[in-house]
Scaffold this motif. Structure first.
Motif, PDB file in Angstrom:
ATOM      1  N   ARG A  68       0.834  -1.208   0.000  1.00  0.00           N
ATOM      2  CA  ARG A  68       0.000   0.000   0.000  1.00  0.00           C
ATOM      3  C   ARG A  68       0.862   1.248   0.000  1.00  0.00           C
ATOM      4  NH1 ARG A  68      -4.320  -1.146  -2.283  1.00  0.00           N
ATOM      5  NH2 ARG A  68      -2.730  -2.474  -3.192  1.00  0.00           N
ATOM      6  N   GLU A  69       1.916   1.260   0.803  1.00  0.00           N
ATOM      7  CA  GLU A  69       2.800   2.428   0.863  1.00  0.00           C
ATOM      8  C   GLU A  69       3.472   2.674  -0.479  1.00  0.00           C
ATOM      9  OE1 GLU A  69       5.563   1.858   3.993  1.00  0.00           O
ATOM     10  OE2 GLU A  69       4.043   1.916   5.593  1.00  0.00           O
ATOM     11  N   SER A  70       3.871   1.584  -1.158  1.00  0.00           N
ATOM     12  CA  SER A  70       4.549   1.733  -2.449  1.00  0.00           C
ATOM     13  C   SER A  70       3.631   2.302  -3.517  1.00  0.00           C
ATOM     14  CB  SER A  70       5.106   0.377  -2.908  1.00  0.00           C
ATOM     15  OG  SER A  70       4.053  -0.500  -3.295  1.00  0.00           O
ATOM     16  N   LYS A  71       2.317   2.166  -3.314  1.00  0.00           N
ATOM     17  CA  LYS A  71       1.336   2.663  -4.272  1.00  0.00           C
ATOM     18  C   LYS A  71       0.589   3.888  -3.762  1.00  0.00           C
ATOM     19  CE  LYS A  71       0.724  -2.021  -6.087  1.00  0.00           C
ATOM     20  NZ  LYS A  71      -0.131  -3.218  -6.189  1.00  0.00           N
ATOM     21  N   SER A  72       1.069   4.431  -2.658  1.00  0.00           N
ATOM     22  CA  SER A  72       0.448   5.613  -2.040  1.00  0.00           C
ATOM     23  C   SER A  72      -1.032   5.386  -1.760  1.00  0.00           C
ATOM     24  CB  SER A  72       0.647   6.847  -2.930  1.00  0.00           C
ATOM     25  OG  SER A  72       2.014   7.124  -3.099  1.00  0.00           O
ATOM     26  N   LYS A  73      -1.340   4.185  -1.273  1.00  0.00           N
ATOM     27  CA  LYS A  73      -2.716   3.834  -0.933  1.00  0.00           C
ATOM     28  C   LYS A  73      -2.803   3.523   0.563  1.00  0.00           C
ATOM     29  CE  LYS A  73      -4.017   1.993  -5.473  1.00  0.00           C
ATOM     30  NZ  LYS A  73      -4.567   0.820  -6.221  1.00  0.00           N
ATOM     31  N   PRO A  74      -3.972   3.712   1.166  1.00  0.00           N
ATOM     32  CA  PRO A  74      -4.107   3.486   2.606  1.00  0.00           C
ATOM     33  C   PRO A  74      -4.105   1.995   2.957  1.00  0.00           C
ATOM     34  CG  PRO A  74      -6.235   4.037   1.663  1.00  0.00           C
ATOM     35  CD  PRO A  74      -5.233   4.231   0.564  1.00  0.00           C
ATOM     36  N   PHE A  75      -3.670   1.701   4.157  1.00  0.00           N
ATOM     37  CA  PHE A  75      -3.729   0.336   4.675  1.00  0.00           C
ATOM     38  C   PHE A  75      -5.186   0.017   4.978  1.00  0.00           C
ATOM     39  CE2 PHE A  75      -3.518  -2.755   8.185  1.00  0.00           C
ATOM     40  CZ  PHE A  75      -2.753  -3.740   7.584  1.00  0.00           C
ATOM     41  N   ASP A  76      -5.765  -0.939   4.270  1.00  0.00           N
ATOM     42  CA  ASP A  76      -7.216  -1.122   4.302  1.00  0.00           C
ATOM     43  C   ASP A  76      -7.680  -2.534   4.632  1.00  0.00           C
ATOM     44  OD1 ASP A  76      -6.304  -2.321   2.015  1.00  0.00           O
ATOM     45  OD2 ASP A  76      -7.759  -1.415   0.664  1.00  0.00           O
ATOM     46  N   ARG A  77      -6.759  -3.390   5.088  1.00  0.00           N
ATOM     47  CA  ARG A  77      -7.124  -4.760   5.418  1.00  0.00           C
ATOM     48  C   ARG A  77      -6.307  -5.241   6.602  1.00  0.00           C
ATOM     49  NH1 ARG A  77      -8.053  -4.218   0.062  1.00  0.00           N
ATOM     50  NH2 ARG A  77      -9.625  -5.538  -0.964  1.00  0.00           N
ATOM     51  N   ASN A  78      -6.907  -6.117   7.409  1.00  0.00           N
ATOM     52  CA  ASN A  78      -6.127  -6.777   8.447  1.00  0.00           C
ATOM     53  C   ASN A  78      -6.565  -8.228   8.577  1.00  0.00           C
ATOM     54  OD1 ASN A  78      -8.087  -7.173  10.694  1.00  0.00           O
ATOM     55  ND2 ASN A  78      -8.140  -4.931  10.711  1.00  0.00           N
ATOM     56  N   ASN A  79      -5.715  -9.034   9.172  1.00  0.00           N
ATOM     57  CA  ASN A  79      -5.946 -10.475   9.169  1.00  0.00           C
ATOM     58  C   ASN A  79      -7.059 -10.907  10.110  1.00  0.00           C
ATOM     59  OD1 ASN A  79      -5.361 -13.003   8.089  1.00  0.00           O
ATOM     60  ND2 ASN A  79      -4.023 -13.535   9.807  1.00  0.00           N
ATOM     61  N   ASP A  80      -7.283 -10.153  11.189  1.00  0.00           N
ATOM     62  CA  ASP A  80      -8.366 -10.534  12.092  1.00  0.00           C
ATOM     63  C   ASP A  80      -9.718 -10.425  11.388  1.00  0.00           C
ATOM     64  OD1 ASP A  80      -9.381 -11.242  14.795  1.00  0.00           O
ATOM     65  OD2 ASP A  80     -10.311  -9.260  14.663  1.00  0.00           O
ATOM     66  N   VAL A  81      -9.899  -9.381  10.606  1.00  0.00           N
ATOM     67  CA  VAL A  81     -11.150  -9.229   9.855  1.00  0.00           C
ATOM     68  C   VAL A  81     -11.250 -10.304   8.782  1.00  0.00           C
ATOM     69  CG1 VAL A  81     -12.478  -7.724   8.333  1.00  0.00           C
ATOM     70  CG2 VAL A  81     -11.324  -6.760  10.337  1.00  0.00           C
ATOM     71  N   ALA A  82     -10.145 -10.576   8.096  1.00  0.00           N
ATOM     72  CA  ALA A  82     -10.156 -11.635   7.076  1.00  0.00           C
ATOM     73  C   ALA A  82     -10.565 -12.966   7.688  1.00  0.00           C
ATOM     74  CB  ALA A  82      -8.781 -11.747   6.422  1.00  0.00           C
ATOM     75  N   ARG A  83     -10.098 -13.236   8.904  1.00  0.00           N
ATOM     76  CA  ARG A  83     -10.465 -14.478   9.595  1.00  0.00           C
ATOM     77  C   ARG A  83     -11.976 -14.577   9.794  1.00  0.00           C
ATOM     78  NH1 ARG A  83     -11.900 -15.099  14.607  1.00  0.00           N
ATOM     79  NH2 ARG A  83     -11.135 -13.005  15.151  1.00  0.00           N
ATOM     80  N   GLN A  84     -12.605 -13.474  10.173  1.00  0.00           N
ATOM     81  CA  GLN A  84     -14.053 -13.489  10.395  1.00  0.00           C
ATOM     82  C   GLN A  84     -14.817 -13.805   9.111  1.00  0.00           C
ATOM     83  OE1 GLN A  84     -15.396  -9.963  12.664  1.00  0.00           O
ATOM     84  NE2 GLN A  84     -13.253  -9.654  13.197  1.00  0.00           N
ATOM     85  N   TYR A  85     -14.353 -13.252   7.997  1.00  0.00           N
ATOM     86  CA  TYR A  85     -15.035 -13.509   6.730  1.00  0.00           C
ATOM     87  C   TYR A  85     -14.776 -14.947   6.263  1.00  0.00           C
ATOM     88  CZ  TYR A  85     -16.571  -8.701   6.279  1.00  0.00           C
ATOM     89  OH  TYR A  85     -17.216  -7.499   6.472  1.00  0.00           O
ATOM     90  N   ALA A  86     -13.582 -15.454   6.526  1.00  0.00           N
ATOM     91  CA  ALA A  86     -13.293 -16.837   6.196  1.00  0.00           C
ATOM     92  C   ALA A  86     -14.181 -17.779   7.012  1.00  0.00           C
ATOM     93  CB  ALA A  86     -11.819 -17.152   6.453  1.00  0.00           C
ATOM     94  N   GLN A  87     -14.348 -17.475   8.287  1.00  0.00           N
ATOM     95  CA  GLN A  87     -15.204 -18.300   9.139  1.00  0.00           C
ATOM     96  C   GLN A  87     -16.654 -18.270   8.658  1.00  0.00           C
ATOM     97  OE1 GLN A  87     -14.419 -16.674  13.045  1.00  0.00           O
ATOM     98  NE2 GLN A  87     -12.739 -18.112  13.434  1.00  0.00           N
ATOM     99  N   ALA A  88     -17.092 -17.112   8.152  1.00  0.00           N
ATOM    100  CA  ALA A  88     -18.463 -17.005   7.640  1.00  0.00           C
ATOM    101  C   ALA A  88     -18.656 -17.910   6.421  1.00  0.00           C
ATOM    102  CB  ALA A  88     -18.775 -15.559   7.285  1.00  0.00           C
ATOM    103  N   VAL A  89     -17.628 -18.033   5.581  1.00  0.00           N
ATOM    104  CA  VAL A  89     -17.712 -18.915   4.415  1.00  0.00           C
ATOM    105  C   VAL A  89     -17.803 -20.376   4.873  1.00  0.00           C
ATOM    106  CG1 VAL A  89     -16.521 -19.733   2.348  1.00  0.00           C
ATOM    107  CG2 VAL A  89     -16.489 -17.299   2.920  1.00  0.00           C
ATOM    108  N   VAL A  90     -16.960 -20.751   5.830  1.00  0.00           N
ATOM    109  CA  VAL A  90     -16.974 -22.116   6.354  1.00  0.00           C
ATOM    110  C   VAL A  90     -18.343 -22.434   6.955  1.00  0.00           C
ATOM    111  CG1 VAL A  90     -15.995 -23.670   8.084  1.00  0.00           C
ATOM    112  CG2 VAL A  90     -14.489 -22.172   6.749  1.00  0.00           C
ATOM    113  N   GLN A  91     -18.887 -21.496   7.707  1.00  0.00           N
ATOM    114  CA  GLN A  91     -20.186 -21.706   8.348  1.00  0.00           C
ATOM    115  C   GLN A  91     -21.298 -21.858   7.322  1.00  0.00           C
ATOM    116  OE1 GLN A  91     -21.201 -18.792  11.326  1.00  0.00           O
ATOM    117  NE2 GLN A  91     -23.364 -19.375  11.353  1.00  0.00           N
ATOM    118  N   LEU A  92     -21.289 -21.016   6.294  1.00  0.00           N
ATOM    119  CA  LEU A  92     -22.322 -21.109   5.261  1.00  0.00           C
ATOM    120  C   LEU A  92     -22.225 -22.439   4.523  1.00  0.00           C
ATOM    121  CD1 LEU A  92     -24.640 -19.730   3.722  1.00  0.00           C
ATOM    122  CD2 LEU A  92     -22.918 -18.804   2.158  1.00  0.00           C
ATOM    123  N   ALA A  93     -21.017 -22.858   4.217  1.00  0.00           N
ATOM    124  CA  ALA A  93     -20.839 -24.136   3.530  1.00  0.00           C
ATOM    125  C   ALA A  93     -21.420 -25.278   4.363  1.00  0.00           C
ATOM    126  CB  ALA A  93     -19.362 -24.383   3.239  1.00  0.00           C
TER     127      ALA A  93
END
Length: 248
Positions: A134-159
């Motif tokens: 993000r820094e190399s492209k002058s873009k904001p830091f917009d993701r973190n792994n804890d949030v990604a984990r929650q969305y991954a868990q939602a996929v597992v649960q739906l499946a």
């Protein structure tokens, strides 16, 4: 119409064609060569909200010849609010469920009655790598792994709720990087090129996990169990037009 495979998702699917990084979709196409055609419908930057409402423009008019459909979403939905790709977790689950129902409901114009639907979770976010990108492209830091984990868990649960096979890519990568924390980017550089998108090793892992998941759930979809379209040239005896026409 010949049987086909549909891969629907975001940039992680779109980039799946990239041969130089062992793209997982390209590997799928190679495995089913002369058996099933693979349709890549990866739309970089898209989330489930946009996809849910744009499906009629994304896909062929009929999916009745589909035998396998992969749904690989969550990496963009999990973008931190208020950035535009963010989709709240409850809506993400609802959207993904609606997309599945589009393919599984007999009342849908995009009904795919013979398709095995496989859900794939988003991968982890390697935060150090993603921050550098993000820094190399002058873009904001917009993701973190804890949030990604929650969305991954939602996929597992739906499946699990829908009794669909699921490739839990988030957990599989996390398990493998656990012993690599001494590396400069906490081990995520082993599987991603920028902290989010898959590199060659990440694509190899996903291709392997997907093949194993499909083989276990639906053995008839193993490539070796599917005959080639038209015989091998060694099976052609004389090569005359008359003989060739018998294969029509």
């Amino acid at each position: 119409m010949e049987p086909k495979i549909l891969c629907l998702g975001d940039s992680l699917t779109q980039r799946g064609w990239e041969v130089e990084s062992h793209g997982w979709v390209a590997q799928l196409a190679a495995a089913y060569l002369r058996r099933y055609d693979v349709l890549n419908r990866g739309f970089g930057g898209y989330n489930t909200r946009w996809t849910r409402h744009l499906l009629p423009r994304m896909l062929p008019q009929s999916l009745r010849n589909m035998r396998l459909i992969t749904l690989f979403f969550g990496a963009n939905d999990a973008q931190i609010a208020p950035y535009k790709q963010h989709v709240p977790l409850p809506e993400f689950s609802s959207n993904l469920r609606a997309i599945v129902e589009t393919f599984s409901s007999p009342d849908s114009a995009l009904y795919a009655p013979d398709a095995l639907i496989v859900l794939i979770t988003p991968p982890p976010v390697g935060e150090k790598m993603w921050s550098r990108d993000r820094e190399s492209k002058s873009k904001p830091f917009d993701r973190n792994n804890d949030v990604a984990r929650q969305y991954a868990q939602a996929v597992v649960q739906l499946a699990a709720e829908l009794d669909l096979p699921c490739v839990d890519l988030w957990s599989e990568i996390e398990r493998r990087v656990e012993g690599l924390r001494e590396m400069p980017f906490d081990g995520y550089e082993e599987f991603t090129c920028d902290g989010l998108h898959l590199n060659a090793k990440g694509n190899d892992l996903l291709a392997q996990l997907l093949r194993t998941t499909v083989d276990e759930r639906e053995p008839k979809l193993k490539p070796e169990n599917i005959p080639w379209l038209l015989p091998d040239h060694n099976g052609i005896q004389e090569g005359t037009v008359e003989e060739i026409l018998t294969f029509l």
